[in-house]
Design a protein around this motif. Structure first.
Motif, PDB file in Angstrom:
ATOM      1  N   LEU A  95       0.855  -1.180   0.000  1.00 30.41           N
ATOM      2  CA  LEU A  95       0.000   0.000   0.000  1.00 30.41           C
ATOM      3  C   LEU A  95       0.892   1.230   0.000  1.00 30.41           C
ATOM      4  N   GLU A  96       0.385   2.322  -0.538  1.00 28.33           N
ATOM      5  CA  GLU A  96       1.177   3.543  -0.634  1.00 28.33           C
ATOM      6  C   GLU A  96       0.282   4.746  -0.420  1.00 28.33           C
ATOM      7  N   SER A  97       0.802   5.741   0.279  1.00 26.54           N
ATOM      8  CA  SER A  97       0.062   6.991   0.441  1.00 26.54           C
ATOM      9  C   SER A  97       1.057   8.132   0.548  1.00 26.54           C
ATOM     10  N   GLY A  98       0.555   9.334   0.359  1.00 22.72           N
ATOM     11  CA  GLY A  98       1.394  10.515   0.487  1.00 22.72           C
ATOM     12  C   GLY A  98       2.038  10.904  -0.826  1.00 22.72           C
ATOM     13  N   GLY A  99       2.740  12.043  -0.796  1.00 21.78           N
ATOM     14  CA  GLY A  99       3.359  12.575  -1.994  1.00 21.78           C
ATOM     15  C   GLY A  99       4.550  11.762  -2.434  1.00 21.78           C
ATOM     16  N   ALA A 100       4.934  11.951  -3.689  1.00 32.61           N
ATOM     17  CA  ALA A 100       6.045  11.207  -4.261  1.00 32.61           C
ATOM     18  C   ALA A 100       7.374  11.925  -4.081  1.00 32.61           C
ATOM     19  N   ASN A 101       7.366  13.099  -3.462  1.00 31.93           N
ATOM     20  CA  ASN A 101       8.612  13.851  -3.278  1.00 31.93           C
ATOM     21  C   ASN A 101       9.414  13.298  -2.112  1.00 31.93           C
ATOM     22  N   GLY A 102      10.706  13.121  -2.336  1.00 28.06           N
ATOM     23  CA  GLY A 102      11.583  12.656  -1.266  1.00 28.06           C
ATOM     24  C   GLY A 102      11.482  11.159  -1.069  1.00 28.06           C
ATOM     25  N   ASN A 103      12.453  10.626  -0.358  1.00 31.72           N
ATOM     26  CA  ASN A 103      12.452   9.195  -0.080  1.00 31.72           C
ATOM     27  C   ASN A 103      11.309   8.834   0.861  1.00 31.72           C
ATOM     28  N   PRO A 104      10.674   7.693   0.618  1.00 29.42           N
ATOM     29  CA  PRO A 104       9.529   7.323   1.445  1.00 29.42           C
ATOM     30  C   PRO A 104       9.944   6.693   2.765  1.00 29.42           C
ATOM     31  N   VAL A 105       8.964   6.515   3.611  1.00 30.39           N
ATOM     32  CA  VAL A 105       9.094   5.714   4.825  1.00 30.39           C
ATOM     33  C   VAL A 105       8.501   4.347   4.512  1.00 30.39           C
ATOM     34  N   VAL A 106       9.224   3.295   4.848  1.00 30.05           N
ATOM     35  CA  VAL A 106       8.743   1.929   4.628  1.00 30.05           C
ATOM     36  C   VAL A 106       8.285   1.363   5.966  1.00 30.05           C
ATOM     37  N   LEU A 107       7.036   0.904   6.024  1.00 34.02           N
ATOM     38  CA  LEU A 107       6.449   0.364   7.249  1.00 34.02           C
ATOM     39  C   LEU A 107       6.355  -1.151   7.174  1.00 34.02           C
ATOM     40  N   LEU A 108       6.751  -1.829   8.244  1.00 32.16           N
ATOM     41  CA  LEU A 108       6.646  -3.278   8.329  1.00 32.16           C
ATOM     42  C   LEU A 108       5.736  -3.655   9.497  1.00 32.16           C
TER      43      LEU A 108
ATOM     44  N   SER B  68      -1.323   6.980   7.654  1.00 31.38           N
ATOM     45  CA  SER B  68      -1.735   7.103   6.255  1.00 31.38           C
ATOM     46  C   SER B  68      -2.196   8.510   5.895  1.00 31.38           C
ATOM     47  N   GLY B  69      -2.712   9.280   6.839  1.00 34.07           N
ATOM     48  CA  GLY B  69      -3.152  10.634   6.534  1.00 34.07           C
ATOM     49  C   GLY B  69      -2.141  11.697   6.897  1.00 34.07           C
ATOM     50  N   SER B  70      -0.895  11.279   7.140  1.00 35.42           N
ATOM     51  CA  SER B  70       0.092  12.214   7.674  1.00 35.42           C
ATOM     52  C   SER B  70       0.668  13.152   6.632  1.00 35.42           C
ATOM     53  N   GLY B  71       0.616  12.767   5.347  1.00 41.11           N
ATOM     54  CA  GLY B  71       1.279  13.548   4.313  1.00 41.11           C
ATOM     55  C   GLY B  71       2.670  13.057   3.999  1.00 41.11           C
ATOM     56  N   LEU B  72       3.246  12.212   4.867  1.00 43.04           N
ATOM     57  CA  LEU B  72       4.512  11.565   4.540  1.00 43.04           C
ATOM     58  C   LEU B  72       4.296  10.586   3.388  1.00 43.04           C
ATOM     59  N   HIS B  73       5.343  10.370   2.610  1.00 43.56           N
ATOM     60  CA  HIS B  73       5.283   9.341   1.572  1.00 43.56           C
ATOM     61  C   HIS B  73       5.497   7.991   2.247  1.00 43.56           C
ATOM     62  N   ILE B  74       4.426   7.206   2.351  1.00 48.06           N
ATOM     63  CA  ILE B  74       4.437   5.956   3.089  1.00 48.06           C
ATOM     64  C   ILE B  74       4.307   4.787   2.123  1.00 48.06           C
ATOM     65  N   ILE B  75       5.143   3.780   2.309  1.00 47.65           N
ATOM     66  CA  ILE B  75       5.030   2.516   1.584  1.00 47.65           C
ATOM     67  C   ILE B  75       4.960   1.403   2.626  1.00 47.65           C
ATOM     68  N   ALA B  76       3.931   0.578   2.551  1.00 43.83           N
ATOM     69  CA  ALA B  76       3.747  -0.500   3.519  1.00 43.83           C
ATOM     70  C   ALA B  76       3.487  -1.806   2.778  1.00 43.83           C
ATOM     71  N   PRO B  77       4.455  -2.720   2.774  1.00 45.06           N
ATOM     72  CA  PRO B  77       4.214  -4.023   2.153  1.00 45.06           C
ATOM     73  C   PRO B  77       3.584  -5.012   3.135  1.00 45.06           C
ATOM     74  N   ASP B  78       2.820  -5.952   2.601  1.00 43.31           N
ATOM     75  CA  ASP B  78       2.486  -7.144   3.371  1.00 43.31           C
ATOM     76  C   ASP B  78       3.764  -7.981   3.452  1.00 43.31           C
ATOM     77  N   ARG B  79       4.197  -8.324   4.664  1.00 45.90           N
ATOM     78  CA  ARG B  79       5.387  -9.163   4.765  1.00 45.90           C
ATOM     79  C   ARG B  79       5.112 -10.545   4.158  1.00 45.90           C
ATOM     80  N   PRO B  80       6.163 -11.295   3.789  1.00 47.39           N
ATOM     81  CA  PRO B  80       5.954 -12.545   3.047  1.00 47.39           C
ATOM     82  C   PRO B  80       5.079 -13.541   3.790  1.00 47.39           C
ATOM     83  N   GLY B  81       4.093 -14.064   3.054  1.00 48.73           N
ATOM     84  CA  GLY B  81       3.164 -15.034   3.607  1.00 48.73           C
ATOM     85  C   GLY B  81       1.937 -14.434   4.239  1.00 48.73           C
ATOM     86  N   TYR B  82       1.888 -13.097   4.341  1.00 50.78           N
ATOM     87  CA  TYR B  82       0.726 -12.403   4.891  1.00 50.78           C
ATOM     88  C   TYR B  82       0.025 -11.622   3.786  1.00 50.78           C
ATOM     89  N   GLY B  83      -1.273 -11.385   4.001  1.00 52.21           N
ATOM     90  CA  GLY B  83      -2.023 -10.573   3.044  1.00 52.21           C
ATOM     91  C   GLY B  83      -1.933 -11.140   1.648  1.00 52.21           C
TER      92      GLY B  83
END
Length: 311
Positions: A30-43, A58-73
């Motif tokens: 999942l991804e949210s926020g602007g594309a400017n600057g390096n994102p934050v990756v959430l685990l 998710s509503g912070s305005g930071l560029h957030i990337i959150a993957p489902d860890r392997p075997g989940y989701g």
């Protein structure tokens, strides 16, 4: 007296984002926020999905990337022998390389912190900072996990996974959320998580495999680079893991942790104190909450209806 059986809760659909191909596996994110600057990756942690750990940010305005860890989701499981924290650190490395990312802040919850710590020890060049939320990182004493062990036992395991746990997924998810949130109530947004998507035969097997591999993978006394900023957020009333047990281990491996310990808070401090969690995350990302405040969904690039895309 007339007994009226309560209606089952409506089925909640999981959020669907992008499918990333690394060359070895498919990873849903999942991804949210602007594309400017390096994102934050959430685990996310054990038994969870990207949707949960993303909720407070998710509503912070930071560029957030959150993957489902392997075997989940929606993410593909790793091969046998690679499903513990060390193997998942290589998975995380492949994920960052597939997205052509470096110098990112990685924020992780619970056992998800273990893979992030392995990556920080091996490839500090990929990271700008670490934000560890209720980190499970030090080898832990044996716990029976009777229900979990029964669910993956030979012969009876498949029956329990398919016909007991999966059928009663809402019950098991609610029970898990209450235990993780204690002594705090389960927040309203956590109550909207998709039970069937989170508690199923595949996710139960994944939980068991990563828990069994955890102690062995976290035995090496690897240190962390002294110049890597590392922040830790813990609740003092955590009943899932012992804060002192894991903080001692972290202090031995990093000379200058930034630690926040919250009174009367359990294993989910990012949901109980989201403003503090966001402030700590912004500090590592080199931003302040004021920098990102007041942005609309159009400005942050958030989509109301995410769609599957292949990259």
């Amino acid at each position: 007296m007339i007994y009226v059986q309560p209606l089952p809760p409506p089925t909640v659909s999981p959020q669907v984002g992008k499918i990333i191909q690394t060359g070895r596996e498919q990873i849903h994110m999942l991804e949210s926020g602007g594309a400017n600057g390096n994102p934050v990756v959430l685990l996310h942690g054990c038994g969870s999905i990207a949707e949960e750990v993303m909720m407070p940010f998710s509503g912070s305005g930071l560029h957030i990337i959150a993957p489902d860890r392997p075997g989940y989701g929606f993410s593909q499981a790793l091969p046998a022998g690679e499903r513990g924290p060390r193997g998942q650190s290589f998975w995380l490395e492949r994920f960052l390389e597939a997205l052509e990312l470096d110098k990112v802040v990685v924020a992780a919850h619970s056992i998800g912190c273990a893979a992030a710590l392995h990556l920080a020890a091996r490839r500090p060049d990929l990271l700008k900072g670490l934000f560890l939320i209720s980190p499970c990182c030090r080898p832990v004493p044996f716990k029976p996990f009777i229900v979990l062990r029964s669910a993956v036992a030979p012969f009876v395991g498949p029956v329990i996974r398919q016909h007991v746990i999966a059928r009663w997924s809402s019950y098991f998810l609610e029970r898990g959320l209450r235990a993780s949130s204690y002594p705090n109530p389960v927040t309203a947004e956590l109550s909207t998580l998709p039970a069937i998507h989170m508690v199923n035969a595949a996710s139960i097997a994944t939980m068991a495999e990563e828990l069994w591999a955890f102690n062995g993978d976290m035995q090496p006394p690897e240190g962390l680079p002294a110049d890597l900023p590392v922040s830790v957020l813990f609740g003092r009333e955590d009943r899932i893991i012992d804060p002192g047990w894991h903080l001692d281990w972290l202090h031995e491996r990093h000379p200058a942790l930034t630690v926040e310990l919250l009174d009367d808070v359990g294993h989910m401090p990012h949901h109980v104190a989201p403003d503090l969690a966001l402030t700590m995350l912004c500090d590592l990302a080199g931003k302040t909450p004021a920098d990102i405040a007041g942005k609309t969904s159009d400005e942050t690039g958030e989509a109301s209806q995410p769609v599957i895309a292949v990259a």
